[in-house]
Design an enzyme around this catalytic site. Structure first.
Site, mmCIF file in Angstrom:
data_model
loop_
_atom_site.group_PDB
_atom_site.id
_atom_site.type_symbol
_atom_site.label_atom_id
_atom_site.label_comp_id
_atom_site.label_asym_id
_atom_site.label_seq_id
_atom_site.Cartn_x
_atom_site.Cartn_y
_atom_site.Cartn_z
ATOM 1 C CB THR A 35 -0.964 0.032 1.212
ATOM 2 O OG1 THR A 35 -0.188 -0.142 2.400
ATOM 3 C CG2 THR A 35 -1.998 -1.061 1.137
ATOM 4 C CB ALA A 75 -0.738 -2.065 10.121
ATOM 5 C CE1 TYR A 141 -6.036 -0.072 11.237
ATOM 6 C CE2 TYR A 141 -7.826 1.395 11.883
ATOM 7 C CZ TYR A 141 -6.485 1.176 11.650
ATOM 8 O OH TYR A 141 -5.594 2.199 11.832
ATOM 9 C CG HIS A 189 -9.107 8.024 4.530
ATOM 10 N ND1 HIS A 189 -8.121 7.235 4.006
ATOM 11 C CD2 HIS A 189 -9.436 7.493 5.717
ATOM 12 C CE1 HIS A 189 -7.855 6.270 4.871
ATOM 13 N NE2 HIS A 189 -8.639 6.396 5.919
ATOM 14 N N GLY A 284 -20.780 0.915 11.192
ATOM 15 C CA GLY A 284 -19.683 1.034 12.167
ATOM 16 C C GLY A 284 -19.198 2.444 12.430
HETATM 17 N N1 UDP Z 1 -17.563 10.134 4.991
HETATM 18 C C1 UDP Z 1 -18.609 10.543 4.165
HETATM 19 N N2 UDP Z 1 -18.488 10.302 2.824
HETATM 20 C C2 UDP Z 1 -17.391 9.673 2.267
HETATM 21 C C3 UDP Z 1 -16.336 9.287 3.126
HETATM 22 C C4 UDP Z 1 -16.460 9.535 4.494
HETATM 23 O O1 UDP Z 1 -19.620 11.095 4.615
HETATM 24 O O2 UDP Z 1 -17.378 9.481 1.049
HETATM 25 C C5 UDP Z 1 -17.664 10.414 6.444
HETATM 26 C C6 UDP Z 1 -17.580 9.171 7.315
HETATM 27 O O3 UDP Z 1 -18.867 8.617 7.493
HETATM 28 C C7 UDP Z 1 -16.993 9.728 8.608
HETATM 29 C C8 UDP Z 1 -16.127 10.898 8.140
HETATM 30 O O4 UDP Z 1 -16.558 11.210 6.816
HETATM 31 O O5 UDP Z 1 -18.009 10.255 9.414
HETATM 32 C C9 UDP Z 1 -14.651 10.569 8.088
HETATM 33 O O6 UDP Z 1 -14.480 9.350 7.388
HETATM 34 P P1 UDP Z 1 -13.063 8.775 6.995
HETATM 35 O O7 UDP Z 1 -13.287 7.511 6.208
HETATM 36 O O8 UDP Z 1 -12.242 9.847 6.350
HETATM 37 O O9 UDP Z 1 -12.361 8.462 8.383
HETATM 38 P P2 UDP Z 1 -12.826 7.527 9.634
HETATM 39 O O10 UDP Z 1 -13.598 8.422 10.539
HETATM 40 O O11 UDP Z 1 -13.612 6.388 9.097
HETATM 41 O O12 UDP Z 1 -11.537 7.114 10.222
#
Ligand code: UDP
Length: 331
Positions: A35, A75, A141, A189, A284
């Site tokens: 990755t 990881a 994870y 993200h 989740g």
């Molecule tokens: N999120 C969203 N749309 C996307 C990607 C993420 O609304 O296309 C929201 C997600 O539900 C979370 C926040 O953005 O509340 C941050 O998500 P990310 O995956 O960046 O980080 P995580 O909080 O999962 O570590």
């Protein structure tokens, strides 16, 4: 003495290597490039392409270099993927940690700084989250990272290894020069996905749920700049070198921003309207995750430099604008 950075070609690992090298440290990187990206490796570092589950390569690295400490980023880190493929996470993350610790014990290396996560907490019992709050991960994870922390705890007692575990909240941004940045495939993200809209790579951003018990109904997250995370690793290393005992620290800014606020901030930074659609909740996702980083500030002397989300997004924008296809144009 040199520092071994496992996973130094990844997002947070590469930024930490840049920081270490800037401070005059000798850096040795091991990364299997599954990755990570060759283009993210600082040219001043010594690089071994290999997997930390391979005891032979670790023993070779420890015997060819004078290493006094390890910083461990290597990881898998995708929540959704971990739910689908838990064994991949237990193999790469947990078994990888076992081999790394065995090799450290065998080669008398007794300091490790570990890349952990807010996902070790699961659904928070209170906000802001403190290090002694309950840990009940809601995905493999987070579970794998919690197991890795516990492995270090027991090995530290039995074999005299001291560890610092850094539980990051939402890592974001890029080095200000725009030289390296975030590049995941697939990208999941929020900030890179939002920025794909003004880059013309995606038509809209889907907001995962608008019915959370938060002021605007979207999830609140604590976004912390990758350079601030890099600084914390360097301070943790100093702490261990000065004889600090094994410890766990949260790393965040202590302020939650909603998905809608992040989109509005990105519109300001890019000067473009960002089209949104409302989707369903992502499985989740807790409504809010906000860190108390008081402990890291007090014990490590850590102060985040980027406490403004627009500034954080601006550094991400510089990277993505200059590298719309990530590292594929740097390899
Ligand atoms: N999120 C969203 N749309 C996307 C990607 C993420 O609304 O296309 C929201 C997600 O539900 C979370 C926040 O953005 O509340 C941050 O998500 P990310 O995956 O960046 O980080 P995580 O909080 O999962 O570590």
């Amino acid at each position: 003495m040199s520092i071994l950075v496992c996973g130094g070609a990844g997002y947070i690992g590469s930024h930490t290597c840049y920081g270490l090298i800037e401070q005059g440290e000798d850096v040795v990187i091991v990364d299997n490039l599954m990755t990570g990206h060759r283009g993210a490796i600082n040219p001043a570092a010594k690089f071994y392409e290999g997997d930390i589950r391979d005891a032979q390569i670790l023993d070779k690295i420890f015997s060819e270099n004078k290493i006094d400490a390890v910083i461990h980023f290597a990881a898998n880190s995708l929540v959704g993927e971990s739910v689908e493929k838990p064994l991949k996470y237990f193999n790469n993350n947990v078994y990888g940690m076992q081999i790394l610790l065995e090799s450290m014990v065998g080669n008398n290396v007794n300091k490790i700084v570990f890349s952990s996560t807010a996902a070790t907490y699961g659904e928070p019992e209170k906000i802001p989250i403190e290090e002694n709050d309950k840990t009940f991960p809601t995905n493999p994870y987070g579970e794998s990272k919690l197991i890795m922390e516990r492995m270090m705890k027991w090995v530290s007692r039995a074999n005299g290894i001291n560890f610092v575990s850094l539980r990051y909240f939402n890592a974001a941004g890029a080095i200000e020069s725009g030289e390296i940045g975030e590049d995941h495939s697939p990208e999941t993200h929020l900030i890179p996905l939002i920025l794909q809209v003004p880059l013309g790579k995606r038509d809209h951003i889907t907001i995962f749920g608008e019915d959370y018990p938060t002021p605007d109904g979207t999830c609140l997250r604590d976004y912390i700049h990758v350079i601030d995370l890099a600084d914390a690793h360097i301070l943790a290393l100093k702490y261990l070198r000065e004889g600090g005992e094994s410890n766990i620290f949260n790393l965040g800014n202590g302020k939650g921003f909603s998905v809608k606020e992040m989109i509005a901030a990105a519109e300001k930074v890019t000067g473009q309207k960002i089209k949104t659609e409302i989707g369903t909740r992502r499985a989740g996702d807790p409504a809010q995750l906000v860190a108390s980083s008081e402990k890291a500030c007090k014990i490590l002397g850590w102060t985040p430099r980027f406490d403004n989300v627009e500034k954080i997004i601006e550094t991400a924008w510089t990277w993505h604008k200059n590298h719309p296809d990530g590292y594929s144009d740097k390899k």
